[in-house]
Design a protein around this motif. Structure first.
Motif, mmCIF file in Angstrom:
data_model
loop_
_atom_site.group_PDB
_atom_site.id
_atom_site.type_symbol
_atom_site.label_atom_id
_atom_site.label_comp_id
_atom_site.label_asym_id
_atom_site.label_seq_id
_atom_site.Cartn_x
_atom_site.Cartn_y
_atom_site.Cartn_z
ATOM 1 N N THR A 189 -11.047 -60.764 -55.436
ATOM 2 C CA THR A 189 -9.858 -60.607 -56.255
ATOM 3 C C THR A 189 -8.625 -60.650 -55.364
ATOM 4 O OG1 THR A 189 -8.792 -59.237 -57.950
ATOM 5 C CG2 THR A 189 -9.913 -58.092 -56.144
ATOM 6 N N THR A 190 -7.465 -60.322 -55.926
ATOM 7 C CA THR A 190 -6.204 -60.377 -55.181
ATOM 8 C C THR A 190 -5.398 -59.105 -55.430
ATOM 9 O OG1 THR A 190 -5.110 -61.518 -57.022
ATOM 10 C CG2 THR A 190 -6.085 -62.897 -55.279
ATOM 11 N N LEU A 191 -4.430 -58.877 -54.558
ATOM 12 C CA LEU A 191 -3.537 -57.737 -54.730
ATOM 13 C C LEU A 191 -2.607 -57.995 -55.906
ATOM 14 C CD1 LEU A 191 -2.498 -56.940 -51.039
ATOM 15 C CD2 LEU A 191 -4.310 -55.876 -52.404
ATOM 16 N N ALA A 192 -2.241 -56.907 -56.583
ATOM 17 C CA ALA A 192 -1.344 -57.032 -57.733
ATOM 18 C C ALA A 192 0.036 -56.453 -57.441
ATOM 19 C CB ALA A 192 -1.950 -56.333 -58.957
ATOM 20 N N ALA A 193 0.093 -55.250 -56.881
ATOM 21 C CA ALA A 193 1.388 -54.614 -56.656
ATOM 22 C C ALA A 193 1.279 -53.558 -55.565
ATOM 23 C CB ALA A 193 1.898 -53.964 -57.949
ATOM 24 N N LEU A 194 2.415 -53.279 -54.939
ATOM 25 C CA LEU A 194 2.503 -52.190 -53.963
ATOM 26 C C LEU A 194 2.839 -50.905 -54.707
ATOM 27 C CD1 LEU A 194 2.719 -51.099 -51.015
ATOM 28 C CD2 LEU A 194 5.154 -51.720 -51.116
ATOM 29 N N VAL A 195 2.052 -49.862 -54.479
ATOM 30 C CA VAL A 195 2.264 -48.584 -55.151
ATOM 31 C C VAL A 195 3.014 -47.604 -54.255
ATOM 32 C CG1 VAL A 195 1.115 -46.586 -56.196
ATOM 33 C CG2 VAL A 195 0.217 -48.884 -56.582
ATOM 34 N N GLU A 196 2.678 -47.597 -52.967
ATOM 35 C CA GLU A 196 3.294 -46.624 -52.061
ATOM 36 C C GLU A 196 3.247 -47.132 -50.628
ATOM 37 O OE1 GLU A 196 2.009 -42.304 -50.310
ATOM 38 O OE2 GLU A 196 2.010 -42.499 -52.497
ATOM 39 N N LEU A 197 4.319 -46.852 -49.879
ATOM 40 C CA LEU A 197 4.375 -47.167 -48.453
ATOM 41 C C LEU A 197 5.053 -46.005 -47.751
ATOM 42 C CD1 LEU A 197 3.907 -49.349 -46.228
ATOM 43 C CD2 LEU A 197 6.269 -50.076 -46.643
ATOM 44 N N ALA A 198 4.398 -45.411 -46.775
ATOM 45 C CA ALA A 198 4.943 -44.210 -46.136
ATOM 46 C C ALA A 198 4.583 -44.177 -44.660
ATOM 47 C CB ALA A 198 4.413 -42.952 -46.829
ATOM 48 N N ASP A 199 5.536 -43.685 -43.848
ATOM 49 C CA ASP A 199 5.236 -43.411 -42.447
ATOM 50 C C ASP A 199 4.185 -42.320 -42.361
ATOM 51 O OD1 ASP A 199 6.905 -45.194 -41.172
ATOM 52 O OD2 ASP A 199 8.609 -43.836 -41.172
ATOM 53 N N ILE A 200 3.371 -42.385 -41.304
ATOM 54 C CA ILE A 200 2.408 -41.320 -41.078
ATOM 55 C C ILE A 200 3.183 -40.042 -40.779
ATOM 56 C CG2 ILE A 200 0.508 -40.513 -39.644
ATOM 57 C CD1 ILE A 200 -0.173 -42.912 -41.377
ATOM 58 N N GLY A 201 2.908 -38.979 -41.534
ATOM 59 C CA GLY A 201 3.604 -37.711 -41.321
ATOM 60 C C GLY A 201 5.029 -37.708 -41.827
ATOM 61 N N ALA A 202 5.348 -38.586 -42.803
ATOM 62 C CA ALA A 202 6.713 -38.657 -43.299
ATOM 63 C C ALA A 202 7.164 -37.358 -43.954
ATOM 64 C CB ALA A 202 6.842 -39.806 -44.314
ATOM 65 N N GLU A 203 6.211 -36.587 -44.502
ATOM 66 C CA GLU A 203 6.580 -35.337 -45.156
ATOM 67 C C GLU A 203 6.915 -34.252 -44.152
ATOM 68 O OE1 GLU A 203 3.864 -37.047 -45.763
ATOM 69 O OE2 GLU A 203 4.288 -37.896 -47.744
ATOM 70 N N GLN A 241 7.075 -49.514 -21.402
ATOM 71 C CA GLN A 241 7.109 -48.503 -22.443
ATOM 72 C C GLN A 241 6.157 -48.857 -23.578
ATOM 73 O OE1 GLN A 241 9.571 -45.640 -21.955
ATOM 74 N NE2 GLN A 241 8.852 -46.654 -20.096
ATOM 75 N N HIS A 242 5.514 -47.840 -24.142
ATOM 76 C CA HIS A 242 4.565 -48.037 -25.240
ATOM 77 C C HIS A 242 5.204 -47.551 -26.541
ATOM 78 C CE1 HIS A 242 1.141 -49.024 -22.591
ATOM 79 N NE2 HIS A 242 1.762 -48.216 -21.737
ATOM 80 N N VAL A 243 5.240 -48.435 -27.514
ATOM 81 C CA VAL A 243 5.852 -48.136 -28.810
ATOM 82 C C VAL A 243 4.768 -48.209 -29.879
ATOM 83 C CG1 VAL A 243 7.682 -48.739 -30.439
ATOM 84 C CG2 VAL A 243 7.994 -49.188 -27.992
ATOM 85 N N TYR A 244 4.651 -47.140 -30.658
ATOM 86 C CA TYR A 244 3.628 -47.061 -31.694
ATOM 87 C C TYR A 244 4.282 -46.925 -33.068
ATOM 88 C CZ TYR A 244 0.561 -45.929 -27.744
ATOM 89 O OH TYR A 244 -0.120 -45.961 -26.555
ATOM 90 N N ALA A 245 3.622 -47.459 -34.074
ATOM 91 C CA ALA A 245 4.054 -47.284 -35.465
ATOM 92 C C ALA A 245 2.821 -47.262 -36.351
ATOM 93 C CB ALA A 245 5.000 -48.402 -35.891
ATOM 94 N N GLN A 246 2.831 -46.399 -37.353
ATOM 95 C CA GLN A 246 1.730 -46.286 -38.308
ATOM 96 C C GLN A 246 2.291 -46.071 -39.702
ATOM 97 O OE1 GLN A 246 -0.527 -42.944 -36.718
ATOM 98 N NE2 GLN A 246 -2.010 -44.322 -35.776
ATOM 99 N N VAL A 247 1.695 -46.721 -40.679
ATOM 100 C CA VAL A 247 2.099 -46.550 -42.070
ATOM 101 C C VAL A 247 0.860 -46.422 -42.947
ATOM 102 C CG1 VAL A 247 4.294 -47.783 -41.859
ATOM 103 C CG2 VAL A 247 2.228 -49.045 -42.466
ATOM 104 N N ASN A 248 0.999 -45.687 -44.023
ATOM 105 C CA ASN A 248 -0.002 -45.639 -45.085
ATOM 106 C C ASN A 248 0.502 -46.480 -46.241
ATOM 107 O OD1 ASN A 248 -1.938 -44.001 -43.889
ATOM 108 N ND2 ASN A 248 -0.979 -42.115 -44.572
ATOM 109 N N ALA A 249 -0.365 -47.296 -46.811
ATOM 110 C CA ALA A 249 0.034 -48.153 -47.923
ATOM 111 C C ALA A 249 -1.030 -48.122 -49.011
ATOM 112 C CB ALA A 249 0.261 -49.590 -47.447
ATOM 113 N N ARG A 250 -0.576 -48.123 -50.251
ATOM 114 C CA ARG A 250 -1.478 -48.171 -51.409
ATOM 115 C C ARG A 250 -1.065 -49.324 -52.314
ATOM 116 N NH1 ARG A 250 -1.136 -42.727 -50.147
ATOM 117 N NH2 ARG A 250 -3.142 -41.665 -49.974
ATOM 118 N N PHE A 251 -2.053 -50.091 -52.729
ATOM 119 C CA PHE A 251 -1.820 -51.246 -53.579
ATOM 120 C C PHE A 251 -2.718 -51.149 -54.803
ATOM 121 C CE2 PHE A 251 -1.151 -52.388 -49.178
ATOM 122 C CZ PHE A 251 0.005 -53.157 -49.180
ATOM 123 N N THR A 252 -2.314 -51.843 -55.838
ATOM 124 C CA THR A 252 -3.212 -52.094 -56.967
ATOM 125 C C THR A 252 -3.698 -53.542 -56.853
ATOM 126 O OG1 THR A 252 -1.382 -52.739 -58.412
ATOM 127 C CG2 THR A 252 -2.121 -50.428 -58.486
#
Length: 258
Positions: A189-203, A241-252
């Motif tokens: 199947t295929t992706l339909a929509a993005l539900v959520e995108l957040a930095d790790i530990g954004a809260e 220098q080492h640069v890191y980035a992490q995100v959580n993403a949820r799709f339908t």
């Protein structure tokens, strides 16, 4: 005409009745993992970049010592001016020059009755931030050649607004999308929509400087003013220098045929 009046219990809903479509929508929003009609995919996107530093900081400590307080303070003022003037001769290579702590401390004798001052110790701490690394080794050596002057560093770092941070975040998002697509393709199947995108530990975000991903590596060296005349400039190799980035993403995604 008789009838029964029922008292409204706590928690009873008051207002208009909920339509079936609204109730279905509430049910879908209350389910964290989607529905058979709109399955969800949760993924994590990560990025790790290794880049050259943009700035280098050095710490300079100018000292003075004398049996007379006024003489110690005069010597300290002279040496502080000498160090500042030397750093300023490098012009645009020095992006920032700041004076930090200053102290003048009496040293008491260890023996004998009563408190007697044996000497006075004075110190001034200076921080210099350079962007031209070709001048860094020469400046560091010349500062270390000054009397009673200590040099610490360099501390390599990126600027807070460095493009490397943006590049890492964008790469983490792209990886999250690619990973979700691969999961959907595995189900046919295929992706339909993005539900959520957040930095790790954004809260529970930390102030800048504690940000995960800046990776401000340090290479620390200390020099005292004991170098011979015309000492050769130090060859300082910038630390990557080492640069890191992490995100959580949820799709339908569209319902797969299983």
């Amino acid at each position: 005409m008789t009838g029964t009046v029922r008292k409204r219990a706590a928690g009873d809903r008051v207002g208009r009745m909920t339509s079936p479509s609204e109730a279905s929508e509430e049910t879908r929003s209350a389910v964290p993992y989607g529905t058979p009609d709109a399955p969800r995919i949760a993924v994590r996107g990560e990025a790790h970049l290794e880049v050259d530093p943009e700035i280098a900081r050095i710490g300079i400590t100018v000292s003075a010592r004398g049996t007379d307080r006024r003489d110690a303070l005069t010597d300290l003022t002279r040496r502080n001016t000498t160090a500042l003037d030397l750093v300023k001769t490098y012009g645009d290579a020095v992006e920032k020059l700041e004076t930090g702590a200053f102290s003048i401390t009496p040293e008491l004798t260890k023996h004998g009755r009563g408190e007697r001052i044996r000497a006075y110790h004075g110190r001034v701490h200076i921080t210099a931030e350079l962007t031209d690394f070709t001048a860094l080794g020469e400046l560091t050596t010349r500062l270390a050649d000054l009397d009673l002057t200590r040099v610490d560093g360099p501390w390599w770092a990126l600027r807070p607004d460095s493009p490397a941070h943006r590049q890492a975040r964008q790469q983490a998002v792209r990886e999250a999308v690619q990973r979700a697509r691969e999961y959907a393709e595995a189900l046919g199947t295929t992706l339909a929509a993005l539900v959520e995108l957040a930095d790790i530990g954004a809260e529970n975000a930390h102030p800048y400087g504690m940000e995960t991903g800046s990776a401000r590596s340090m290479r620390t060296m200390a020099f005292d003013a004991a170098a011979p005349e015309s000492a050769p400039a130090l060859d300082l190799e910038p630390e990557r220098q080492h640069v890191y980035a992490q995100v959580n993403a949820r799709f339908t995604m569209s319902p797969p045929v299983l």
